[in-house]
Scaffold this active site. Structure first.
Site, PDB file in Angstrom:
ATOM      1  N   SER A  30       0.502  -0.759   0.277  1.00 55.30           N
ATOM      2  CA  SER A  30       0.130   0.354   0.331  1.00 55.30           C
ATOM      3  C   SER A  30       1.378   1.334   0.341  1.00 55.30           C
ATOM      4  O   SER A  30       2.143   1.001   0.719  1.00 55.30           O
ATOM      5  CB  SER A  30      -0.518   0.415   1.053  1.00 55.30           C
ATOM      6  OG  SER A  30      -0.462   0.599   2.653  1.00 55.30           O
ATOM      7  N   ASP A  31       0.898   2.521  -0.234  1.00 56.21           N
ATOM      8  CA  ASP A  31       0.865   3.757  -0.411  1.00 56.21           C
ATOM      9  C   ASP A  31       0.735   4.326   1.513  1.00 56.21           C
ATOM     10  O   ASP A  31       0.471   3.221   2.135  1.00 56.21           O
ATOM     11  CB  ASP A  31       0.084   4.891  -0.915  1.00 56.21           C
ATOM     12  CG  ASP A  31       0.957   5.812  -1.559  1.00 56.21           C
ATOM     13  OD1 ASP A  31       2.422   6.008  -0.579  1.00 56.21           O
ATOM     14  OD2 ASP A  31       1.080   6.738  -2.613  1.00 56.21           O
ATOM     15  N   TRP A  32       1.445   5.049   1.958  1.00 53.64           N
ATOM     16  CA  TRP A  32       1.814   5.276   2.791  1.00 53.64           C
ATOM     17  C   TRP A  32       0.698   5.539   3.950  1.00 53.64           C
ATOM     18  O   TRP A  32       0.050   6.742   3.822  1.00 53.64           O
ATOM     19  CB  TRP A  32       2.513   5.769   2.988  1.00 53.64           C
ATOM     20  CG  TRP A  32       4.206   4.814   3.698  1.00 53.64           C
ATOM     21  CD1 TRP A  32       5.042   5.676   4.738  1.00 53.64           C
ATOM     22  CD2 TRP A  32       5.046   4.487   3.040  1.00 53.64           C
ATOM     23  NE1 TRP A  32       6.522   4.935   4.715  1.00 53.64           N
ATOM     24  CE2 TRP A  32       5.871   4.067   3.579  1.00 53.64           C
ATOM     25  CE3 TRP A  32       4.369   3.161   1.566  1.00 53.64           C
ATOM     26  CZ2 TRP A  32       7.115   3.166   2.599  1.00 53.64           C
ATOM     27  CZ3 TRP A  32       5.499   2.907   0.723  1.00 53.64           C
ATOM     28  CH2 TRP A  32       6.491   2.862   1.657  1.00 53.64           C
ATOM     29  N   THR A  33       0.142   4.426   4.554  1.00 50.54           N
ATOM     30  CA  THR A  33      -1.396   4.482   5.613  1.00 50.54           C
ATOM     31  C   THR A  33      -2.107   4.637   4.645  1.00 50.54           C
ATOM     32  O   THR A  33      -3.503   4.887   4.907  1.00 50.54           O
ATOM     33  CB  THR A  33      -1.546   5.941   6.214  1.00 50.54           C
ATOM     34  OG1 THR A  33      -1.526   6.868   5.213  1.00 50.54           O
ATOM     35  CG2 THR A  33      -0.847   6.831   7.440  1.00 50.54           C
ATOM     36  N   ALA A  34      -2.519   3.552   3.104  1.00 51.94           N
ATOM     37  CA  ALA A  34      -3.595   3.454   2.485  1.00 51.94           C
ATOM     38  C   ALA A  34      -3.906   2.277   2.346  1.00 51.94           C
ATOM     39  O   ALA A  34      -4.859   2.119   1.300  1.00 51.94           O
ATOM     40  CB  ALA A  34      -3.106   4.303   1.227  1.00 51.94           C
TER      41      ALA A  34
END
Length: 819
Positions: A224-228
Site C-alpha cells: 500500500s501507499d503509506w497509510t493507504a
C-alpha cells in the site's frame, strides 16, 4: 531459494510470525524473524534520488532529473543508465527497494505530481517505465512502480474515487504497469490512495488479482501507499501483501484473530508471507545488512551523468533567428534575471525531496561557462510561494511532552529553518507527543521592512528578541501545506537594522491530535532587496548583449498532495518577462516547471527553453545548452496548452469524497486537442535542435508480428545533432491518433542515417470492452512519420484485411500539420 524451502520456512513459523511479515516494522523497514534468519528489507524514496530514512535533512544524496525530464529525453537507454546509477545511491543508504518509478498519466496539467510522472502518452510512459525498472533492478535493488491506479489528481486523493471505464484503463492508464511487469519483471507494485470505481485500490480484487496477477503474471509484492491500507481481511484477500508503514494499524493482532477461524484468510496470509520472503531473497537482504549506516557518496561519474541528463531533457520550444546557441566571442555582457536565476530548482515537493550533495544555480553555471563575459544579475521579482528559509545553522531542542518542560532529551543542529519528520523523529523522542524549541541568531544585511513567515504541521509560535510576532498555536487551523497536514503560512513585517543581530526562537508541539503521522515546522524571512526590482531588471536587460530570464515554479508550487490552482506562472513573473522582452529582444526565456505553464508572451520571445527540474547540476546543464556545448535533446512528453479552454473538466478540483469521472476516455493530451480541433501552444513530441536534420524517404513492410517502418534522415548542418523519429497510427473509426514507436537518432555533420521501427499487432489494436480483449482497428490505418504529433513528414496507408496486413505504399512527401 526454491519454493519448497519457502514452504519449510513457512511451516516453521507461527501464525503470529507469518502475519508480522505483512506490515512494516517501521516507516521504512519490513519485519525480521531473527530465530529463522528472516532479514528485514529497507525501502527508500524515491524516483529522483535515494533519500534514506530521514524525511528532512539526513545524509546527502545525488539529485537526479525528475520523471518528466527523464521522459523528455525520449532515450530509454539513457534512462536505464540513470536508474542503474540511482540504484547504487539506494544501496549507499542501506536500502534494497526503491519507491519508484511513478507512472501515473498526465491527464490533468495541474496535477501537483506531474513532475514525478513520465507522460500523457502510454507508449512513451511504458518505454520509460521499462527502462527505469531494468536499470534499478540491474543493481540488485527492487523497483516499485506506482501508483496503481488512477492517481491523476492529488487534491483529495485519499477520499476520491477515479471512475474509469475498462477501455480507458486498458488503452491509457494500465499499459506502463503492464509493460513493467511483463517486460521488466518489476519487483513491487504500490497501490494508490484513491479508489477505483468505488473500491479502494488496496483492496480491489479485480485490479490486483484478476489483472495484475492473473492476466499479467505478476509474482512480486503489492504494497500500500503509506497509510493507504483500509481493512484487515478485505485487502489481504484482494491481493495486498504489505501494509505500509509500520507499526501496523489493520493487521497484527486483528489479522491473527481473524485468520485463526478462517482457512481462506490463513491461506492468504501464507501466500503473502511467501512473497515477502521471495522479495527479501531477490534483493539480497541478509541478517548482516547494516541498515542503520547511510553513506553520502558524491561520485564524479554521477555528477557527469546528471549534467548530461539535464541537457538531454531540455526542450528548445522556440528559436527564432537562431538566437541560440550563444556565441561567447560576440558577448561582452550577459544579464541573468529572474526568480529562479540565482538558486537551483532541482525537484518538486513531497516524497521526491532529498538533501542534495550540492546545487549549481543558473547564475553559477553561466558564470563558469562564460569566464570572459561580464555577468550581471537581478532577481526581478519573487517566485517563492512561501518566504525563503534561512540558510544557516538552526539549533533544535526536543522535550518530552508538549509543554517544553524539563531538560531536553535531544539537541540537534539543522542546516536551514525547516524541520520535517515522517514517522519517528529519533530514538530519544516520542514522536506521538513531543515539543521542540528552535533557536538561531540572524544578522540583518540591510535596513528596512523584513517579511517573516511561519507554518507548521502541529502548533507553533515564533519570537524575535523574546517578543511574540507570529502565533500558529492558538487558533491553529489546517491548510494546504505538508501534504494537507499543515497550516497555511502566517506572515508579518518587522523593521530591522543593518548589522544588528536578532535572536529568533520558535516553539513547536505535536501530540494534541492535530497530526501524528507527519510533523513539520518552518519559518522564513525575506529582506527588502530579496523581493527584486522590475526597474533594476529592465535596466540590466537594456545594457546587455544577451539576456537569460529564468522563471517558473518550484517545490512549493508543485508538490505531492496538492494540485496547482492555475496554468499561469505565479505573479508577477509574466509582467517581468514581458518587460524584459520589451527592453531587449535578445532575450531567452528559460522555464522551470514539472508541467505546462501558460506563456502569454510566447509570440514576443525569440527563444524559449523548457528546463524542467534537472537535479543538482541544474546550472551546468543549462549553460551547456545555451552555449551550444550540448544539444538541447528534449522533446515534450506532454502537450503544453495555450490556456485552460477545453481542459476545464480534467482540471476541476474534486470535492471531498467525490467521484472523479474520466469522461474524456482515451482522449487525454494530444488526442484531446486533435479531437476538439484545438491548437496547443506547443504540441506533444515538439522540440528543436541546433542542427539541420531532415526526414527523407520511408518504407513500410509487413512482418509476421505486424509491420516494419524504415526512415532515412540526414544532417545538413556543420554540427552534430539529434532527432526523434515518432511513429503515430491514426484509425478510421474515431480518427484517434496514437504514438506507437519512436527512436532518437544522433548524426554527425553531413551524416545520413536510417531508423527501423517495428510495430506489433497490438499496436494496430484497440480494446474491445464488449469482447474483453484487443481487436485490430477496423478499416484503413494511417502510419504517420514525423518529428511531433503535429509535424508529419511521411504517411503510409495500411489496409487491415482479415488477419493479414496489406500495405498501400502511398507516401506523402514534405511536412504537414496533423489536424
Amino acid at each position: 531459494m526454491p519454493d519448497k524451502d519457502y514452504d519449510a520456512l513457512l511451516e516453521a513459523m507461527t501464525l503470529e510470525e507469518q502475519v508480522s511479515l505483512l506490515s512494516g516494522a517501521s516507516f521504512w523497514r519490513t519485519a525480521a524473524i531473527e530465530r529463522l534468519g528472516v532479514a528485514p528489507v529497507k525501502l527508500t524514496d524515491g524516483p529522483n534520488g535515494a533519500r534514506g530514512e530521514d524525511f528532512s535533512g539526513g545524509i546527502r544524496s545525488a539529485a537526479y532529473p525528475v520523471g518528466i525530464a527523464l521522459a523528455a529525453t525520449w532515450a530509454p537507454s539513457l534512462v536505464e543508465e540513470a536508474a542503474a546509477d540511482l540504484a547504487r545511491e539506494a544501496r549507499s543508504k542501506g536500502a534494497r527497494v526503491l519507491l519508484g518509478p511513478t507512472v501515473n498519466m498526465h491527464r490533468n496539467p495541474l496535477n501537483g505530481r506531474n513532475f514525478e510522472c513520465f507522460s500523457e502518452d502510454p507508449t512513451l510512459a511504458s518505454a520509460m517505465a521499462v527502462a527505469y525498472v531494468r536499470g534499478v533492478q540491474s543493481q540488485g535493488v527492487g523497483a516499485t512502480i506506482k501508483h496503481f491506479i488512477g492517481n491523476e489528481c492529488e487534491h483529495e486523493r485519499r477520499t476520491t474515487s477515479s471512475q474509469i471505464d475498462e477501455t480507458t484503463l486498458r488503452e491509457i492508464y494500465l499499459p506502463p504497469f503492464e509493460a513493467a511487469v511483463k517486460e521488466a519483471r518489476v519487483a513491487c507494485v504500490m497501490t494508490a490512495y484513491n479508489a477505483l470505481n468505488g473500491v479502494h485500490t488496496s483492496q480491489n480484487h479485480w485490479l490486483l488479482e484478476d489483472v495484475l496477477r492473473g492476466e499479467w503474471g505478476f509474482d512480486g509484492v503489492v504494497m500500500s501507499d503509506w497509510t493507504a491500507t483500509h481493512s484487515t481481511a478485505e485487502g489481504l484477500l484482494a491481493g495486498l501483501d504489505l501494509e505500509m508503514p509500520g507499526p501496523t494499524v489493520h493487521r497484527g493482532a486483528k489479522l491473527i484473530a481473524a485468520a485463526r477461524d478462517d482457512a481462506a484468510l490463513a491461506g492468504a496470509v501464507r501466500r503473502s508471507a511467501r512473497r515477502i520472503l521471495a522479495l527479501a531473497d531477490r534483493v539480497g537482504a541478509g541478517e548482516q545488512d547494516d541498515l542503520d549506516t547511510e553513506r553520502a557518496e558524491d561520485r564524479p561519474e554521477t555528477r557527469a551523468l546528471i549534467r548530461r541528463l539535464g541537457a538531454e531533457a531540455a526542450v528548445l520550444l522556440k528559436n527564432d533567428d537562431r538566437q541560440l546557441p550563444l556565441d561567447p566571442a560576440r558577448l561582452s555582457r550577459v544579464a541573468v534575471i529572474g526568480p529562479n536565476s540565482a538558486k537551483a530548482v532541482m525537484f518538486g515537493g513531497g516524497s521526491a525531496q532529498i538533501n542534495a550533495h550540492y546545487s549549481v544555480s543558473p547564475l553559477q553555471g553561466l558564470r563558469q561557462a562564460l569566464p570572459g563575459v561580464e555577468i550581471t544579475h537581478a532577481i526581478g521579482c519573487p517566485g517563492d510561494r512561501y518566504l525563503p528559509l534561512l540558510d544557516q545553522p538552526v539549533e533544535i531542542r526536543f522535550f518530552e511532552g508538549v509543554t517544553m518542560q524539563g531538560d531536553p532529551v535531544l539537541v540537534k543542529q539543522g542546516e536551514t529553518s525547516e524541520f520535517r519528520w515522517f514517522g519517528p523523529v529519533a530514538p530519544e523522542v516520542d514522536h506521538l507527543a513531543f515539543s521542540a524549541r528552535l533557536a538561531t541568531t540572524y544578522e540583518a544585511p540591510e535596513t528596512g521592512a523584513y517579511e517573516i513567515g511561519l507554518m507548521s504541521a502541529g502548533t507553533s509560535r515564533l519570537y524575535v528578541d523574546g517578543v511574540l510576532v507570529l502565533d500558529a498555536w492558538n487558533g491553529w487551523s489546517r491548510g494546504q501545506s505538508y501534504f494537507g497536514h499543515g497550516s497555511d503560512e502566517r506572515r508579518t513585517v518587522l523593521h530591522m537594522q543593518a548589522g544588528r543581530r536578532y535572536e529568533i526562537t520558535l516553539d513547536y508541539a505535536c501530540g494534541d491530535g492535530l497530526t501524528t503521522t507527519l510533523k513539520a515546522v518552518r519559518f522564513g524571512l525575506r529582506p527588502p532587496s530579496a523581493k527584486g526590482s522590475l526597474e533594476e531588471a529592465v535596466a540590466l536587460a537594456k545594457e546587455a548583449d544577451a539576456v537569460i530570464v529564468v522563471a517558473g515554479l518550484n517545490d512549493s508550487w508543485e508538490t505531492e498532495a496538492e494540485d496547482r490552482a492555475s496554468l499561469a506562472l505565479p505573479e508577477p513573473q509574466d509582467a517581468l518577462i514581458e518587460a524584459v522582452l520589451a527592453a531587449n529582444p535578445a532575450t531567452t526565456v528559460v522555464i522551470q516547471s514539472g508541467s505546462p505553464v501558460q506563456m502569454p508572451w510566447a509570440d514576443r520571445a525569440r527563444s524559449i527553453l523548457q528546463l524542467w527540474y534537472p537535479g543538482q547540476e541544474c546550472g551546468h546543464a543549462l549553460a551547456d545548452v545555451l552555449t551550444g556545448r550540448a544539444e538541447p535533446g528534449g522533446r515534450l512528453p506532454q502537450s503544453f496548452p495555450a490556456g485552460p479552454e477545453g481542459l476545464e473538466g480534467v482540471m476541476q478540483r474534486p470535492d471531498r469524497g467525490a467521484s472523479v469521472p474520466y469522461d474524456e476516455g482515451s482522449f487525454i493530451g494530444y488526442r484531446g486537442f486533435l479531437r476538439r480541433g484545438d491548437r496547443p501552444a506547443f504540441p506533444f513530441g515538439h522540440g528543436l535542435g541546433y542542427a539541420d536534420i531532415r526526414f527523407g524517404e520511408s518504407r513500410v513492410s509487413a512482418t509476421p508480428e505486424g509491420a516494419s517502418v524504415e526512415v532515412v534522415l540526414q544532417n545538413h548542418s556543420d554540427r552534430p545533432g539529434q532527432e526523434v523519429v515518432q511513429i503515430y497510427l491514426r484509425g478510421a473509426e474515431d480518427n484517434a491518433c496514437w504514438l506507437r514507436a519512436f527512436r532518437k537518432l544522433r548524426l554527425q555533420p553531413g551524416e545520413r542515417g536510417e531508423v527501423r521501427l517495428d510495430l506489433t499487432r497490438r499496436d494496430f489494436s484497440r480494446w474491445s470492452e464488449e469482447d474483453g480483449e484487443w481487436r485490430e482497428m477496423v478499416g484503413p490505418v494511417e502510419i504517420l512519420i514525423g518529428r511531433s504529433v503535429e509535424v508529419i513528414h511521411n504517411t503510409h496507408m495500411v489496409d487491415l484485411a482479415g488477419s493479414k496486413h496489406c500495405f498501400a505504399m502511398s507516401q506523402t512527401a514534405g511536412s504537414e500539420t496533423l489536424r
